[in-house]
Design a protein around this motif. Sequence first.
Motif, PDB file in Angstrom:
ATOM      1  N   PRO A  10       0.796  -1.224   0.000  1.00  0.00           N
ATOM      2  CA  PRO A  10       0.000   0.000   0.000  1.00  0.00           C
ATOM      3  C   PRO A  10       0.836   1.286   0.000  1.00  0.00           C
ATOM      4  N   ALA A  11       1.965   1.273   0.703  1.00  0.00           N
ATOM      5  CA  ALA A  11       2.822   2.464   0.734  1.00  0.00           C
ATOM      6  C   ALA A  11       3.401   2.741  -0.656  1.00  0.00           C
ATOM      7  N   GLU A  12       3.772   1.703  -1.360  1.00  0.00           N
ATOM      8  CA  GLU A  12       4.295   1.864  -2.722  1.00  0.00           C
ATOM      9  C   GLU A  12       3.219   2.425  -3.644  1.00  0.00           C
ATOM     10  N   PHE A  13       1.992   1.948  -3.480  1.00  0.00           N
ATOM     11  CA  PHE A  13       0.876   2.455  -4.281  1.00  0.00           C
ATOM     12  C   PHE A  13       0.687   3.952  -4.036  1.00  0.00           C
ATOM     13  N   THR A  14       0.714   4.346  -2.755  1.00  0.00           N
ATOM     14  CA  THR A  14       0.560   5.758  -2.401  1.00  0.00           C
ATOM     15  C   THR A  14       1.678   6.588  -3.001  1.00  0.00           C
ATOM     16  N   LEU A  15       2.911   6.105  -2.922  1.00  0.00           N
ATOM     17  CA  LEU A  15       4.044   6.836  -3.492  1.00  0.00           C
ATOM     18  C   LEU A  15       3.955   6.948  -5.003  1.00  0.00           C
ATOM     19  N   ASN A  16       3.331   5.977  -5.655  1.00  0.00           N
ATOM     20  CA  ASN A  16       3.122   6.080  -7.099  1.00  0.00           C
ATOM     21  C   ASN A  16       2.214   7.256  -7.441  1.00  0.00           C
ATOM     22  N   VAL A  17       1.331   7.613  -6.522  1.00  0.00           N
ATOM     23  CA  VAL A  17       0.413   8.730  -6.753  1.00  0.00           C
ATOM     24  C   VAL A  17       1.032  10.056  -6.340  1.00  0.00           C
ATOM     25  N   ILE A  18       1.671  10.114  -5.166  1.00  0.00           N
ATOM     26  CA  ILE A  18       2.161  11.396  -4.650  1.00  0.00           C
ATOM     27  C   ILE A  18       3.679  11.520  -4.647  1.00  0.00           C
ATOM     28  N   GLY A  19       4.372  10.526  -5.195  1.00  0.00           N
ATOM     29  CA  GLY A  19       5.825  10.561  -5.206  1.00  0.00           C
ATOM     30  C   GLY A  19       6.371  11.632  -6.135  1.00  0.00           C
ATOM     31  N   GLY A  20       7.597  11.973  -5.925  1.00  0.00           N
ATOM     32  CA  GLY A  20       8.228  13.020  -6.713  1.00  0.00           C
ATOM     33  C   GLY A  20       8.458  14.244  -5.854  1.00  0.00           C
ATOM     34  N   SER A  21       9.231  15.164  -6.362  1.00  0.00           N
ATOM     35  CA  SER A  21       9.611  16.334  -5.581  1.00  0.00           C
ATOM     36  C   SER A  21       8.504  17.354  -5.410  1.00  0.00           C
ATOM     37  N   TRP A  22       7.516  17.383  -6.281  1.00  0.00           N
ATOM     38  CA  TRP A  22       6.585  18.497  -6.311  1.00  0.00           C
ATOM     39  C   TRP A  22       5.140  18.172  -5.991  1.00  0.00           C
ATOM     40  N   LYS A  23       4.750  16.917  -6.008  1.00  0.00           N
ATOM     41  CA  LYS A  23       3.338  16.606  -5.829  1.00  0.00           C
ATOM     42  C   LYS A  23       2.831  16.946  -4.425  1.00  0.00           C
ATOM     43  N   VAL A  24       3.585  16.634  -3.402  1.00  0.00           N
ATOM     44  CA  VAL A  24       3.142  16.961  -2.043  1.00  0.00           C
ATOM     45  C   VAL A  24       3.087  18.472  -1.841  1.00  0.00           C
ATOM     46  N   PRO A  25       4.088  19.241  -2.278  1.00  0.00           N
ATOM     47  CA  PRO A  25       3.943  20.700  -2.162  1.00  0.00           C
ATOM     48  C   PRO A  25       2.736  21.250  -2.938  1.00  0.00           C
ATOM     49  N   PRO A  45       8.161  28.790  -6.338  1.00  0.00           N
ATOM     50  CA  PRO A  45       9.028  29.522  -7.268  1.00  0.00           C
ATOM     51  C   PRO A  45      10.150  28.695  -7.901  1.00  0.00           C
ATOM     52  N   ARG A  46      10.515  27.576  -7.293  1.00  0.00           N
ATOM     53  CA  ARG A  46      11.622  26.780  -7.857  1.00  0.00           C
ATOM     54  C   ARG A  46      11.164  25.759  -8.898  1.00  0.00           C
ATOM     55  N   ILE A  47       9.869  25.584  -9.063  1.00  0.00           N
ATOM     56  CA  ILE A  47       9.385  24.606 -10.044  1.00  0.00           C
ATOM     57  C   ILE A  47       9.323  25.267 -11.428  1.00  0.00           C
ATOM     58  N   THR A  48       9.665  24.491 -12.433  1.00  0.00           N
ATOM     59  CA  THR A  48       9.560  25.021 -13.801  1.00  0.00           C
ATOM     60  C   THR A  48       8.116  24.888 -14.274  1.00  0.00           C
ATOM     61  N   GLN A  49       7.781  25.665 -15.272  1.00  0.00           N
ATOM     62  CA  GLN A  49       6.430  25.604 -15.840  1.00  0.00           C
ATOM     63  C   GLN A  49       6.152  24.214 -16.382  1.00  0.00           C
ATOM     64  N   LYS A  50       7.134  23.641 -17.054  1.00  0.00           N
ATOM     65  CA  LYS A  50       6.977  22.304 -17.629  1.00  0.00           C
ATOM     66  C   LYS A  50       6.726  21.259 -16.538  1.00  0.00           C
ATOM     67  N   MET A  51       7.475  21.339 -15.445  1.00  0.00           N
ATOM     68  CA  MET A  51       7.326  20.365 -14.367  1.00  0.00           C
ATOM     69  C   MET A  51       5.983  20.537 -13.663  1.00  0.00           C
ATOM     70  N   LEU A  52       5.571  21.777 -13.438  1.00  0.00           N
ATOM     71  CA  LEU A  52       4.273  22.000 -12.800  1.00  0.00           C
ATOM     72  C   LEU A  52       3.153  21.440 -13.667  1.00  0.00           C
ATOM     73  N   THR A  53       3.221  21.686 -14.958  1.00  0.00           N
ATOM     74  CA  THR A  53       2.220  21.155 -15.877  1.00  0.00           C
ATOM     75  C   THR A  53       2.183  19.632 -15.810  1.00  0.00           C
ATOM     76  N   ARG A  57      -0.918  17.338 -14.369  1.00  0.00           N
ATOM     77  CA  ARG A  57      -1.562  16.348 -15.251  1.00  0.00           C
ATOM     78  C   ARG A  57      -1.590  14.970 -14.616  1.00  0.00           C
ATOM     79  N   GLU A  58      -0.483  14.587 -13.971  1.00  0.00           N
ATOM     80  CA  GLU A  58      -0.425  13.283 -13.317  1.00  0.00           C
ATOM     81  C   GLU A  58      -1.396  13.220 -12.139  1.00  0.00           C
ATOM     82  N   LEU A  59      -1.446  14.290 -11.347  1.00  0.00           N
ATOM     83  CA  LEU A  59      -2.378  14.321 -10.224  1.00  0.00           C
ATOM     84  C   LEU A  59      -3.823  14.295 -10.709  1.00  0.00           C
ATOM     85  N   GLU A  60      -4.093  14.959 -11.816  1.00  0.00           N
ATOM     86  CA  GLU A  60      -5.431  14.931 -12.409  1.00  0.00           C
ATOM     87  C   GLU A  60      -5.750  13.527 -12.921  1.00  0.00           C
ATOM     88  N   ARG A  61      -4.814  12.909 -13.599  1.00  0.00           N
ATOM     89  CA  ARG A  61      -4.997  11.546 -14.115  1.00  0.00           C
ATOM     90  C   ARG A  61      -5.306  10.565 -12.990  1.00  0.00           C
TER      91      ARG A  61
END
Length: 109
Positions: A10-25, A45-53, A57-61
Amino acid sequence: MARMKHPMCPAEFTLNVIGGSWKVPILYHLANEAKRFSMLRRDLPRITQKMLTQQLRELERDGVVHRKVYPQVPPKVEYSLTETGRTLLPVVSVMCKWGSARMSGKPLK
């Protein structure tokens, strides 16, 4: 003989959804209100436009973030947490408490 695929924990499943440097922020900044893309860029301010997009999209998916497009010119788009996304807020809160304690040098309880 076919090898059995090990089920994901279950923890791995959760990390697949919220993992990465920017999803939790992103979740943190959407916790209290819907925000436009430009507002999220200011909040992060440190996130790029491309990364935020990409992260939005992943969080929406994954059904965590809702993207609402208003039919106007220029286009207005707001992002908010879905009901599923709101269920992740206790996880985000615990992560914030842990991080605050570590950043301040206080012992963890």
